[in-house]
Design a protein around this motif. Sequence first.
Motif: not given
Length: 596
Positions: A95-102
């Motif tokens: 299971e993945a969660s992804v953030w870009v620049n917060g």
Amino acid sequence: MYDNYPRPSFVRNERECLNGEWEFDFDDGRQGLTERWFEGRLRDRITVPFPYQCDLSGHCDKGIHEIVWYSRLFNIPEPWVGRDILLNFGAVDYEASVWVNGSEVGHNRGGHVPFSYDIAPYVKPGSNRVTVRVRDSQDPYQPRGKQSTTGLPRHIDYYCTTGIWQSVWIEPVPSIRIDNLRMTTTAATGTVRLDVLLHAPARRRTLELDVIDNGVTVATSRLQTTLSNVEIEVVIPNPKLWSAESPHLYDLKVRLIEGGKVLDEVASYCGLRSVELENGWMTINGKPTYLAMVLDQGYWPESYLAAPTPDALRADVEWVKKLGFNAVRKHQKIEDPVWLYWCDKLGLMVWCEMPNARAWSSEAEEHLLAEWERAVMRDRNNPCVVAWVPVNESMGFPGLRKSHPGQYAFLERMVAFTRRLDAKRPVIDNDGWEHTDITDICAIHDYSPSSERLLERYKDKLAGGDLPANAWDIEKPMFIRGSKYRGQPIMLTEVGGFLMARPDLPKEQWDLLYAAYGTTISSEDMLVRFVDLMNGIRQLPFVTGFCYTQLTDIEQEMNGLLTYDRREKVPPAAIAKAVTELIEARTAEARDISSS
């Protein structure tokens, strides 16, 4: 072009690979979210796309860490500004969660399938940061394949692969673009049909398809559409068909045009071939084809499920062909798309199999179904794929033996669901045993250690009677809940498994393996037993395919034709001779029967 791209069946020209060094940390205390690790740097380093458990990651930590974090900086080139930008992950377990620049941009569940996000709203020209939180539990209800639920290898299970284990890359795309291609080919007429999904609102545009053979455009189709889901079809004159013996591929160019301007273009390829089941045989392009498969689990000692290099994927395909096999049963793994490309390119038929859970619940069923759908959708364009296997040896479905009605119903549901996704390939409901009425192939696992034992086991069938009631010498019924054999092709889809003696294993571990497979004491003995087994299979006229266990050793399971690090244990030419003679003899018999 295709082998240098992590998704060979859907290629764009511009991309930036994000493999390499990332920041990394374990989150055993589960404080990462509350401490907002997605806003800053992480303390350690890891090499992506290799799991922390393996050598190539730079960690080689065999401990259980169910939550891990990744982060890295990446640049957005100035020419990309103003376009959508896709952040692509080949596979992240689980299971993945992804953030870009917060900013949180998305989530994914499913450890063997790709996912992407448009990150254009979250990035700026120059430097940006991507952060990924991964949860990979030891939960037996999670689709995990051969990854141990204890974190340690034992019996037929191996070290786990946690986190990012296939390529990560970014690519600029137009906001009006081609999102997906679904191919259907008809070998008899040379027809190629593409179902093209556009990421666009309804507006009049032109879709153009070119078919190219060795650099020459041999067929073109154009149509205008206002729809976002478009069918376009082309007929190739004098078509060259794909087979394992002659793996001809056509290049494809698909363009989306508006007002004379090309909005988007993707490259792909296709192979023209048919798969049917007739008179107990699988036929490829109308010809009875004897399947000589080898079981391939796709593990490497330095990187586990992740391939150590793209070249290693090609090398495994070349090994299979060198050993004389014409097909692979990819076991309990959805393999890297680059491997499938080399099967397409070099000519190797493939059975694709879903990594199963190890325990049952209604929620586990839905997780399995959801990930299997995405796996089939990812790989259904590859001509090398000739069969689908959603379940193996009742893994995750222990109640089948006791005729659990819900588990039986789900098995039938998985078969029906797979057929709706792809009506052009056979589906094996439960490879090995405990079949339902609706399986397309009767796939039997049989580790009889000699031709004599094999022929004794099937003596009733040889005399015109029925198959044995149980699979091999274990109490697993061949069919369940009143189901019975109905004339499907019969294949022995796990045979052999001869272990090379390994005295350094603990006695408990060795006893388990010896009880399952039997042992050999030398490469010479192994070859003698292999040839004997091929001769036994040759004498079973109702069997039209087999799968030898297995291509390579893996951890404690030392029953490969190759060592774990891909060195030969027996002369490849001798193995190839035995396999090729079996294929040729049975194929000649099929031709004689057809002509009479």
